[in-house]
Design a protein around this motif. Structure first.
Motif, mmCIF file in Angstrom:
data_model
loop_
_atom_site.group_PDB
_atom_site.id
_atom_site.type_symbol
_atom_site.label_atom_id
_atom_site.label_comp_id
_atom_site.label_asym_id
_atom_site.label_seq_id
_atom_site.Cartn_x
_atom_site.Cartn_y
_atom_site.Cartn_z
ATOM 1 N N ALA A 118 0.757 -1.342 -0.117
ATOM 2 C CA ALA A 118 -0.155 -0.121 -0.012
ATOM 3 C C ALA A 118 0.880 1.217 0.179
ATOM 4 O O ALA A 118 1.912 1.210 0.495
ATOM 5 N N ASP A 119 0.364 2.382 -0.672
ATOM 6 C CA ASP A 119 0.967 3.875 -0.481
ATOM 7 C C ASP A 119 0.320 4.400 0.598
ATOM 8 O O ASP A 119 1.090 4.918 1.405
ATOM 9 N N VAL A 120 -0.833 3.805 0.905
ATOM 10 C CA VAL A 120 -1.448 4.547 2.304
ATOM 11 C C VAL A 120 -2.265 3.697 2.736
ATOM 12 O O VAL A 120 -2.769 2.787 2.238
ATOM 13 N N VAL A 121 -2.269 3.602 4.341
ATOM 14 C CA VAL A 121 -2.774 2.883 5.048
ATOM 15 C C VAL A 121 -3.859 3.617 5.883
ATOM 16 O O VAL A 121 -3.357 4.399 6.634
ATOM 17 N N VAL A 122 -5.243 3.146 5.718
ATOM 18 C CA VAL A 122 -6.216 3.517 6.547
ATOM 19 C C VAL A 122 -6.807 2.515 7.634
ATOM 20 O O VAL A 122 -6.951 1.419 7.496
ATOM 21 N N VAL A 123 -6.386 3.104 8.992
ATOM 22 C CA VAL A 123 -7.023 2.167 9.936
ATOM 23 C C VAL A 123 -8.185 2.794 10.679
ATOM 24 O O VAL A 123 -8.248 3.820 11.383
ATOM 25 N N ARG A 124 -9.276 1.907 10.848
ATOM 26 C CA ARG A 124 -10.679 2.477 11.459
ATOM 27 C C ARG A 124 -10.603 1.682 12.655
ATOM 28 O O ARG A 124 -10.536 0.541 12.887
ATOM 29 N N PHE A 125 -10.762 2.710 14.044
ATOM 30 C CA PHE A 125 -11.049 2.121 15.210
ATOM 31 C C PHE A 125 -12.599 2.435 15.578
ATOM 32 O O PHE A 125 -12.836 3.496 15.627
ATOM 33 N N GLY A 126 -13.377 1.339 15.536
ATOM 34 C CA GLY A 126 -14.935 1.626 15.840
ATOM 35 C C GLY A 126 -14.995 1.467 17.207
ATOM 36 O O GLY A 126 -14.295 1.579 18.147
ATOM 37 N N GLU A 127 -16.500 1.578 17.326
ATOM 38 C CA GLU A 127 -16.864 1.898 18.956
ATOM 39 C C GLU A 127 -17.407 0.475 19.644
ATOM 40 O O GLU A 127 -16.966 0.721 20.748
ATOM 41 N N GLN A 128 -17.594 -0.526 18.847
ATOM 42 C CA GLN A 128 -18.267 -1.667 19.634
ATOM 43 C C GLN A 128 -17.155 -2.505 20.114
ATOM 44 O O GLN A 128 -17.286 -2.969 21.348
#
Length: 149
Positions: free
Chosen positions: A76-86
């Motif tokens: 990847a050129d860009v890594v998006v990391v999502r931290f959710g609520e649950q």
């Protein structure tokens, strides 16, 4: 310029679909982990054989999933990391750290109430976004130089 973007983290909401739909028309190729929770949990034992304890069951799955994750982040050129609520996403924090260690451009996607808990992760990121639209706007800006609006 084509951007390869790896979408890591929380799998219980449609944030990935929001980003991919919003980025339609941009020169972006998306990848990510297996988001079928049951398949992700059971891939190790389904492929390599059953285990007597949950620890080894999970361990096998984590190792098999790591093959895909390492390849996706490395490419990847860009890594998006999502931290959710649950849930506590320890795997997402690991992915963010791995991406940072590889020198990848890291965008963290989280709610403000996680700011303190994720302060070290946020310090390694180039951007901390609050919603998928902001991620799309970052990608649009990087590719075109255009501001939202």
């Amino acid at each position: 310029m084509t951007l390869s973007v790896y979408l890591s983290g929380e799998i219980h909401t449609d944030w990935r679909e929001q980003i991919t739909a919003g980025a339609e028309g941009l020169d972006v190729v998306f990848s990510g982990p297996v988001t079928d929770h049951a398949a992700s949990d059971d891939c190790g034992v389904a492929i390599l054989g059953a285990e007597d304890t949950k620890f080894w069951h999970d361990h096998k799955g984590a190792m098999v999933n790591a093959i895909r994750t390492r390849k996706g982040i490395a490419d990847a050129d860009v890594v998006v990391v999502r931290f959710g609520e649950q849930y506590k996403q320890w795997n997402a924090a690991f992915d963010a750290g791995y991406a940072a260690a590889l020198g990848k451009s890291l965008i963290v996607l989280q709610r403000p109430e996680h700011d303190h808990a994720l302060k070290e992760v946020d310090a390694a990121a180039l951007a901390v976004a609050r919603d998928p639209v902001q991620v799309v706007e970052i990608l649009r800006y990087v590719l075109t130089g255009a501001l939202p609006g």
